[in-house]
Scaffold this active site. Structure first.
Site, PDB file in Angstrom:
ATOM      1  N   HIS A 152      -7.448   9.593  -2.234  1.00 45.77           N
ATOM      2  CA  HIS A 152      -6.832   9.512  -0.904  1.00 45.77           C
ATOM      3  C   HIS A 152      -7.689  10.175   0.185  1.00 45.77           C
ATOM      4  O   HIS A 152      -7.843   9.654   1.273  1.00 45.77           O
ATOM      5  CB  HIS A 152      -5.440  10.160  -0.964  1.00 45.77           C
ATOM      6  CG  HIS A 152      -4.495   9.720   0.106  1.00 45.77           C
ATOM      7  ND1 HIS A 152      -3.139   9.608  -0.089  1.00 45.77           N
ATOM      8  CD2 HIS A 152      -4.690   9.365   1.392  1.00 45.77           C
ATOM      9  CE1 HIS A 152      -2.558   9.212   1.022  1.00 45.77           C
ATOM     10  NE2 HIS A 152      -3.481   9.055   1.944  1.00 45.77           N
ATOM     11  N   TYR A 156       3.209   9.741  -0.529  1.00 45.87           N
ATOM     12  CA  TYR A 156       4.335   9.158   0.234  1.00 45.87           C
ATOM     13  C   TYR A 156       5.684   9.345  -0.479  1.00 45.87           C
ATOM     14  O   TYR A 156       6.730   9.071   0.089  1.00 45.87           O
ATOM     15  CB  TYR A 156       4.107   7.670   0.511  1.00 45.87           C
ATOM     16  CG  TYR A 156       2.794   7.325   1.191  1.00 45.87           C
ATOM     17  CD1 TYR A 156       2.008   8.301   1.796  1.00 45.87           C
ATOM     18  CD2 TYR A 156       2.326   6.017   1.218  1.00 45.87           C
ATOM     19  CE1 TYR A 156       0.793   7.983   2.396  1.00 45.87           C
ATOM     20  CE2 TYR A 156       1.120   5.689   1.828  1.00 45.87           C
ATOM     21  CZ  TYR A 156       0.360   6.685   2.405  1.00 45.87           C
ATOM     22  OH  TYR A 156      -0.839   6.355   3.001  1.00 45.87           O
ATOM     23  N   LYS A 215      -2.598   5.899  -4.386  1.00 47.93           N
ATOM     24  CA  LYS A 215      -3.714   6.820  -4.105  1.00 47.93           C
ATOM     25  C   LYS A 215      -3.434   8.180  -4.736  1.00 47.93           C
ATOM     26  O   LYS A 215      -2.278   8.639  -4.737  1.00 47.93           O
ATOM     27  CB  LYS A 215      -3.883   7.008  -2.591  1.00 47.93           C
ATOM     28  CG  LYS A 215      -3.789   5.723  -1.793  1.00 47.93           C
ATOM     29  CD  LYS A 215      -4.019   5.922  -0.305  1.00 47.93           C
ATOM     30  CE  LYS A 215      -3.617   4.686   0.478  1.00 47.93           C
ATOM     31  NZ  LYS A 215      -2.218   4.641   0.893  1.00 47.93           N
ATOM     32  N   ASP A 257       0.852  -1.200   0.000  1.00 53.37           N
ATOM     33  CA  ASP A 257       0.000   0.000   0.000  1.00 53.37           C
ATOM     34  C   ASP A 257       0.883   1.243   0.000  1.00 53.37           C
ATOM     35  O   ASP A 257       1.568   1.530   0.978  1.00 53.37           O
ATOM     36  CB  ASP A 257      -0.890   0.009   1.254  1.00 53.37           C
ATOM     37  CG  ASP A 257      -1.868   1.180   1.221  1.00 53.37           C
ATOM     38  OD1 ASP A 257      -2.938   1.031   0.609  1.00 53.37           O
ATOM     39  OD2 ASP A 257      -1.543   2.248   1.781  1.00 53.37           O
TER      40      ASP A 257
HETATM   41  N1  LIG Z   1      -5.250   6.305   3.569  1.00 49.35           N
HETATM   42  C1  LIG Z   1      -4.678   7.046   4.506  1.00 49.35           C
HETATM   43  O1  LIG Z   1      -4.993   8.226   4.679  1.00 49.35           O
HETATM   44  C2  LIG Z   1      -3.619   6.460   5.337  1.00 49.35           C
HETATM   45  C3  LIG Z   1      -3.084   5.233   5.009  1.00 49.35           C
HETATM   46  N2  LIG Z   1      -2.117   4.660   5.770  1.00 49.35           N
HETATM   47  C4  LIG Z   1      -1.597   3.338   5.355  1.00 49.35           C
HETATM   48  O2  LIG Z   1      -1.599   2.435   6.465  1.00 49.35           O
HETATM   49  C5  LIG Z   1      -0.278   1.939   6.652  1.00 49.35           C
HETATM   50  C6  LIG Z   1      -0.011   1.610   8.105  1.00 49.35           C
HETATM   51  O3  LIG Z   1      -0.264   2.715   8.924  1.00 49.35           O
HETATM   52  P1  LIG Z   1       0.872   3.544   9.703  1.00 49.35           P
HETATM   53  O4  LIG Z   1       0.323   4.881   9.975  1.00 49.35           O
HETATM   54  O5  LIG Z   1       2.107   3.435   8.955  1.00 49.35           O
HETATM   55  O6  LIG Z   1       0.952   2.893  11.122  1.00 49.35           O
HETATM   56  P2  LIG Z   1       0.923   1.439  11.785  1.00 49.35           P
HETATM   57  O7  LIG Z   1      -0.302   1.403  12.625  1.00 49.35           O
HETATM   58  O8  LIG Z   1       1.164   0.370  10.783  1.00 49.35           O
HETATM   59  O9  LIG Z   1       2.170   1.566  12.778  1.00 49.35           O
HETATM   60  C7  LIG Z   1       3.477   1.789  12.317  1.00 49.35           C
HETATM   61  C8  LIG Z   1       4.355   2.089  13.526  1.00 49.35           C
HETATM   62  O10 LIG Z   1       4.365   0.957  14.403  1.00 49.35           O
HETATM   63  C9  LIG Z   1       5.685   0.457  14.534  1.00 49.35           C
HETATM   64  N3  LIG Z   1       5.578  -1.011  14.474  1.00 49.35           N
HETATM   65  C10 LIG Z   1       5.361  -1.778  13.375  1.00 49.35           C
HETATM   66  N4  LIG Z   1       5.305  -3.076  13.704  1.00 49.35           N
HETATM   67  C11 LIG Z   1       5.471  -3.143  15.030  1.00 49.35           C
HETATM   68  C12 LIG Z   1       5.533  -4.221  15.944  1.00 49.35           C
HETATM   69  N5  LIG Z   1       5.369  -5.477  15.530  1.00 49.35           N
HETATM   70  N6  LIG Z   1       5.732  -3.931  17.262  1.00 49.35           N
HETATM   71  C13 LIG Z   1       5.881  -2.653  17.678  1.00 49.35           C
HETATM   72  N7  LIG Z   1       5.843  -1.596  16.855  1.00 49.35           N
HETATM   73  C14 LIG Z   1       5.643  -1.827  15.535  1.00 49.35           C
HETATM   74  C15 LIG Z   1       6.485   1.034  13.396  1.00 49.35           C
HETATM   75  O11 LIG Z   1       7.829   1.243  13.762  1.00 49.35           O
HETATM   76  P3  LIG Z   1       9.119   0.912  12.828  1.00 49.35           P
HETATM   77  O12 LIG Z   1       8.786   1.257  11.429  1.00 49.35           O
HETATM   78  O13 LIG Z   1      10.163   1.803  13.418  1.00 49.35           O
HETATM   79  O14 LIG Z   1       9.419  -0.544  13.014  1.00 49.35           O
HETATM   80  C16 LIG Z   1       5.776   2.369  13.174  1.00 49.35           C
HETATM   81  O15 LIG Z   1       6.249   3.328  14.108  1.00 49.35           O
HETATM   82  C17 LIG Z   1       0.603   3.089   6.104  1.00 49.35           C
HETATM   83  O16 LIG Z   1       1.933   2.694   5.905  1.00 49.35           O
HETATM   84  C18 LIG Z   1      -0.155   3.436   4.858  1.00 49.35           C
HETATM   85  O17 LIG Z   1       0.102   2.484   3.859  1.00 49.35           O
HETATM   86  C19 LIG Z   1      -1.692   5.256   6.932  1.00 49.35           C
HETATM   87  C20 LIG Z   1      -2.158   6.506   7.297  1.00 49.35           C
HETATM   88  C21 LIG Z   1      -3.165   7.201   6.520  1.00 49.35           C
HETATM   89  O1  LIG Z   2      -1.786   8.453   4.160  1.00 48.39           O
HETATM   90  C1  LIG Z   2      -1.524   9.394   4.901  1.00 48.39           C
HETATM   91  C2  LIG Z   2      -0.496   9.369   5.903  1.00 48.39           C
HETATM   92  O2  LIG Z   2      -0.712  10.281   6.951  1.00 48.39           O
HETATM   93  C3  LIG Z   2      -0.908  11.602   6.561  1.00 48.39           C
HETATM   94  C4  LIG Z   2      -0.878  12.564   7.707  1.00 48.39           C
HETATM   95  O3  LIG Z   2      -1.689  12.166   8.760  1.00 48.39           O
HETATM   96  C5  LIG Z   2      -2.206  11.603   5.882  1.00 48.39           C
HETATM   97  O4  LIG Z   2      -2.496  12.849   5.408  1.00 48.39           O
HETATM   98  C6  LIG Z   2      -2.236  10.634   4.756  1.00 48.39           C
HETATM   99  O5  LIG Z   2      -3.511  10.318   4.452  1.00 48.39           O
END
Ligand SMILES: NC(=O)C1=CN([C@@H]2O[C@H](COP(=O)(O)OP(=O)(O)OC[C@H]3O[C@@H](n4cnc5c(N)ncnc54)[C@H](OP(=O)(O)O)[C@@H]3O)[C@@H](O)[C@H]2O)C=CC1
Ligand SMILES: O=C1CO[C@H](CO)[C@@H](O)[C@@H]1O
Length: 278
Positions: A109, A51, A76, A46
């Site tokens: 998005h 990004y 997205k 994803d």
């Molecule tokens: N459509 C949207 O608007 C959005 C979409 N997304 C999507 O969702 C995905 C995931 O969400 P995201 O916000 O990245 O957050 P997550 O909920 O996946 O959490 C990521 C964080 O958790 C840590 N982590 C990962 N695995 C573990 C583990 N097993 N134990 C402890 N800590 C852990 C990572 O640290 P580290 O990397 O240091 O290991 C990082 O700091 C994004 O990458 C993106 O693809 C996210 C936000 C908005």
């Molecule tokens: O995917 C995303 C990651 O986080 C950003 C900041 O909160 C968002 O804007 C975005 O949707």
């Protein structure tokens, strides 16, 4: 090797229920992190134009030795490209950056409810991309039930997914129910609440009972609720840990106890108020 179940989307396309998210993976780290995920067994990535790391995802696919058809790639549309022609051109730039001739899934998005381009116009551009075969499925992200209803009623194609923030502290019952009523699959973003789930004593107690980690329990809860998830990590051990969630099962009581942790806590923006253009 662990086998990840597929979810069948409303147009018949199959998506692996567990993927790898790359928000906040730096562009120069993205190829290596994605290759590590492929090595572990992930087949669904994803990413997003926002990004700035689509190129790294494309390079990883090219270097992985996997056939294009073996991987499911989502991107997205960035905020600021909602006008019909801008959306179409931005999509083609994504394909170019990744070196693909199609995307598996392309999403709006954010709905950006207060900007001067109506997201129904943007949806029309995605419908044309879908009709051309350049995306195997199209969907939306961060759409509240009212936004989703407009696209369903005024558009021609029903979105395949709605990607929204969901984790144990934000269970999103209403938005998930609206998705289901419309035949739209829920994708749960920030499934680990950006790491916060590891601090929950309730999740830790359930994890101890299963000999698993809190992150694995949070992800398993989402899998058993039927949502699609893609945790992010740049740490290979965690990328592996997050993949090993298909060898245990939570009881109904445990699922309910985790759902009861809901406190309406958003880690990201509220879609009703977010009109940000980079
Ligand atoms: N459509 C949207 O608007 C959005 C979409 N997304 C999507 O969702 C995905 C995931 O969400 P995201 O916000 O990245 O957050 P997550 O909920 O996946 O959490 C990521 C964080 O958790 C840590 N982590 C990962 N695995 C573990 C583990 N097993 N134990 C402890 N800590 C852990 C990572 O640290 P580290 O990397 O240091 O290991 C990082 O700091 C994004 O990458 C993106 O693809 C996210 C936000 C908005
Ligand atoms: O995917 C995303 C990651 O986080 C950003 C900041 O909160 C968002 O804007 C975005 O949707």
């Amino acid at each position: 090797m662990t086998s990840v179940p597929n979810i069948t989307l409303n147009n018949g396309i199959e998506i692996p229920q567990l993927g790898f998210g790359v928000w906040q993976v730096k562009p120069f780290e993205t190829k290596a992190a994605t290759l590590a995920a492929f090595e572990i067994g992930y087949r669904h990535i994803d990413t997003a134009q926002m990004y700035r790391n689509e190129q790294g995802v494309g390079e990883a696919v090219a270097e992985s030795g996997l056939d294009r058809g073996e991987v499911f790639i989502t991107s997205k549309l960035n905020n600021g490209y909602h006008a019909h022609d801008d959306a179409s051109k931005a999509f083609d730039r994504s394909l170019e950056k990744m070196g693909f001739d199609y995307l598996d899934l392309f999403l709006i998005h954010w709905p950006l409810p207060d900007i001067d381009v109506d997201f129904v116009e943007t949806w029309g551009a995605l419908e044309e991309i879908y009709a051309s075969g350049r995306a195997k499925a199209i969907g939306v992200s961060n759409f509240q039930p009212a936004h989703l209803r407009r696209v369903v009623q005024e558009g021609t194609v029903v979105p395949a997914v709605n990607q929204i923030e969901v984790h144990p502290f934000l269970t999103q019952d209403e938005a998930r129910a609206a998705n289901t009523e419309n035949g739209v699959a829920t994708e749960a973003w920030s499934p680990l609440a950006q790491g916060l789930v590891v601090e929950s004593p309730e999740i830790a107690a359930i994890a101890n009972a299963h000999g698993k980690s809190p992150a694995q329990v949070a992800l398993r809860w989402q899998i058993q609720r039927g949502d699609i998830v893609f945790p992010k990590s740049v740490t290979v051990e965690r990328i592996r840990e997050n993949f090993e969630i298909f060898d245990f099962e939570l009881s109904e009581d445990e699922v309910a106890a985790i759902s009861a942790l809901d406190k309406g806590h958003r880690t990201g923006p509220n879609p009703d108020e977010f009109n940000w253009i980079p």
